[in-house]
Design a protein around this motif. Sequence first.
Motif, short mmCIF file in Angstrom:
data_model
loop_
_atom_site.label_atom_id
_atom_site.label_comp_id
_atom_site.label_asym_id
_atom_site.label_seq_id
_atom_site.Cartn_x
_atom_site.Cartn_y
_atom_site.Cartn_z
N GLU A 288 0.82 -1.34 0.00
CA GLU A 288 -0.13 0.28 -0.15
C GLU A 288 0.88 1.33 0.00
O GLU A 288 0.41 2.28 -0.60
N ASN A 289 2.06 1.14 0.47
CA ASN A 289 2.86 2.50 0.65
C ASN A 289 3.80 2.41 -0.50
O ASN A 289 4.52 1.56 -0.49
N GLN A 290 3.75 3.63 -1.36
CA GLN A 290 4.43 3.71 -2.29
C GLN A 290 5.90 4.57 -2.04
O GLN A 290 6.10 5.10 -2.99
N ASP A 291 6.14 4.92 -0.92
CA ASP A 291 7.58 5.43 -0.63
C ASP A 291 8.84 5.10 -1.04
O ASP A 291 8.70 3.65 -1.59
N SER A 292 9.75 5.79 -1.32
CA SER A 292 11.01 5.48 -1.56
C SER A 292 11.56 4.15 -1.14
O SER A 292 11.41 4.13 -0.05
N LYS A 293 12.23 3.16 -1.93
CA LYS A 293 12.80 2.05 -1.29
C LYS A 293 14.10 2.17 -1.38
O LYS A 293 14.93 1.14 -1.09
N ALA B 257 14.62 -1.07 3.45
CA ALA B 257 15.92 -1.52 3.12
C ALA B 257 16.70 -2.03 4.56
O ALA B 257 17.52 -3.16 4.37
N GLU B 258 16.43 -1.49 5.59
CA GLU B 258 17.05 -1.94 6.82
C GLU B 258 16.71 -3.52 7.15
O GLU B 258 17.30 -4.25 7.44
N THR B 259 15.20 -3.48 6.83
CA THR B 259 14.70 -4.88 7.14
C THR B 259 15.36 -5.89 6.25
O THR B 259 15.65 -7.04 6.85
N TRP B 260 15.51 -5.94 4.96
CA TRP B 260 16.00 -6.69 3.97
C TRP B 260 17.42 -6.80 4.32
O TRP B 260 18.11 -7.99 4.26
N ASN B 261 18.33 -5.81 4.96
CA ASN B 261 19.60 -5.93 5.08
C ASN B 261 19.68 -6.80 6.18
O ASN B 261 20.64 -7.79 6.37
N GLY B 262 18.90 -6.69 7.14
CA GLY B 262 19.10 -7.53 8.57
C GLY B 262 18.65 -8.93 8.18
O GLY B 262 19.45 -9.75 8.55
N ARG B 263 17.74 -9.17 7.31
CA ARG B 263 17.41 -10.34 6.82
C ARG B 263 18.59 -11.22 6.31
O ARG B 263 18.82 -12.47 6.43
N LEU B 264 19.10 -10.38 5.18
CA LEU B 264 20.17 -11.06 4.48
C LEU B 264 21.66 -11.30 5.26
O LEU B 264 22.23 -12.26 5.03
N ALA B 265 21.76 -10.41 6.19
CA ALA B 265 22.89 -10.59 7.17
C ALA B 265 22.58 -12.02 8.03
O ALA B 265 23.52 -12.48 8.02
#
Length: 47
Positions: free
Chosen positions: A2-7, A14-22
């Motif tokens: 729903e949220n179309q803010d900058s990614k 970005a920080e959520t995905w960075n943490g998951r991949l780490a």
Amino acid sequence: MENQDSKLGFTQFAETWNGRLAMLGFVIGIATEVLTGQGILSQIGLM
């Protein structure tokens, strides 16, 4: 999504995905050490 803010940049997305991949990289590194019996540095030839 729903949220179309900058990614890009330091966003929550970005920080959520960075943490998951780490976490994934850490688990893969530990599993590799357990399966081979060698540390990561010795596997790549630094020790």
